[in-house]
Write a protein that holds these residues in place. Structure first.
Motif, PDB file in Angstrom:
ATOM      1  N   ASN A 144       0.815  -1.209   0.000  1.00 14.75           N
ATOM      2  CA  ASN A 144       0.000   0.000   0.000  1.00 14.75           C
ATOM      3  C   ASN A 144       0.852   1.265   0.000  1.00 14.75           C
ATOM      4  N   THR A 167       0.358   8.478  -2.099  1.00 20.21           N
ATOM      5  CA  THR A 167      -0.625   7.775  -1.277  1.00 20.21           C
ATOM      6  C   THR A 167      -0.771   8.515   0.038  1.00 20.21           C
ATOM      7  N   ILE A 179      -8.187   5.159  10.766  1.00 19.00           N
ATOM      8  CA  ILE A 179      -9.635   4.982  10.879  1.00 19.00           C
ATOM      9  C   ILE A 179     -10.045   4.311  12.187  1.00 19.00           C
ATOM     10  N   THR A 189     -12.453  -3.584  14.395  1.00 22.70           N
ATOM     11  CA  THR A 189     -11.876  -2.247  14.387  1.00 22.70           C
ATOM     12  C   THR A 189     -12.751  -1.294  15.177  1.00 22.70           C
ATOM     13  N   GLN A 202     -13.555   2.592  16.290  1.00 24.40           N
ATOM     14  CA  GLN A 202     -13.358   3.935  15.777  1.00 24.40           C
ATOM     15  C   GLN A 202     -12.645   4.793  16.820  1.00 24.40           C
ATOM     16  N   TYR A 257      -5.463   1.634   9.166  1.00 22.68           N
ATOM     17  CA  TYR A 257      -5.331   2.774   8.270  1.00 22.68           C
ATOM     18  C   TYR A 257      -6.056   2.539   6.947  1.00 22.68           C
ATOM     19  N   ARG A 258      -6.464   3.630   6.351  1.00 22.96           N
ATOM     20  CA  ARG A 258      -6.982   3.595   4.992  1.00 22.96           C
ATOM     21  C   ARG A 258      -5.958   4.284   4.096  1.00 22.96           C
ATOM     22  N   PHE A 259      -5.727   3.702   2.919  1.00 21.96           N
ATOM     23  CA  PHE A 259      -4.741   4.247   1.997  1.00 21.96           C
ATOM     24  C   PHE A 259      -5.469   4.844   0.791  1.00 21.96           C
ATOM     25  N   ASN A 260      -5.438   6.155   0.681  1.00 21.36           N
ATOM     26  CA  ASN A 260      -6.086   6.845  -0.432  1.00 21.36           C
ATOM     27  C   ASN A 260      -5.064   7.189  -1.506  1.00 21.36           C
TER      28      ASN A 260
END
Length: 216
Positions: free
Chosen positions: A27, A111, A116, A125, A127, A151-154
């Motif tokens: 990622n 990236t 999150i 998970t 919040q 984590y979120r990968f944008n």
């Protein structure tokens, strides 16, 4: 062609991350592992080692005696080859250079990491706020496993179309279509809809550029 000793190159333009060679997070890095490559310097010397590119920090990593080093200054590099792929220096980072028809697509990989939550019991998970600084892609995977943040990968890639000695930037479908005459843009738009082109997927962007520049 004489090769500049690697140690001189290292001392001039990099620093040590104090991390050992490890499989990279897909990622974060372009390549799954550090990959054989060579840097062609402006003085025509060549340095060969294993490289990888961090898309989060937009930093070039390479190995020296098994240690993960980060390129701190790319001003001496003319062209970088990793595996069968070509990269060129741009400001303080690198762009992948992909010839297509009579044009070229340049990809500025980026990236963004967004926390999150945290891993709770049974892998659930929860919040919450997790600082981005907890995420360090330069660490080996066994060290990162101690971090229970999720984590979120944008993907926030930027692109450049190089054609007729001009380089034009685009980031999405709308800005890409604006690079072409209206009648041609309509045909490109139809093609992109039919092929379900995702402008954050480099392979899809390559398809769109190949279609758009065909016959030029």
């Amino acid at each position: 062609m004489k090769t500049l000793p690697l140690i001189i190159f290292i001392l001039c333009c990099c620093f040590n991350t104090q991390a050992q060679e490890a499989t990279s997070n897909s990622n974060v890095f372009i390549f799954e592992t550090f990959t054989e490559g060579k840097a062609l310097l402006k003085n025509k010397a060549i340095n060969q080692t294993k490289f990888n590119y961090d898309c989060v920090k937009q930093e070039l990593h390479f190995l020296s005696d098994g240690e993960n080093m980060i390129m701190d200054d790319n001003s001496n590099i003319d062209t970088l080859y990793i595996g069968n792929r070509k990269f060129i220096p741009y400001q303080n980072r690198f762009l992948e250079y992909i010839p297509i028809n009579n044009a070229a697509l340049l990809i500025d990989y980026k990236t963004k990491v967004l926390p999150i939550g945290k891993k709770g019991a049974y892998g659930v998970t929860t919040q919450g706020t997790a600082p981005v600084l907890d995420f360090d892609p330069s660490k080996p995977l066994d060290q990162k496993s101690l971090d229970n943040h999720v984590y979120r990968f944008n993907l926030e890639n930027k692109y450049y179309l190089e054609q007729d000695q001009k380089r034009k930037k685009f980031t999405n479908t709308k800005s890409f279509l604006k690079l072409f005459p209206k009648e041609h843009a309509e045909a490109i738009s139809s093609f992109m809809k039919k092929e379900k082109i995702n402008m954050q997927t480099p392979g899809d962007v390559m398809k769109a550029v190949e279609f758009a520049t065909k016959g030029n």
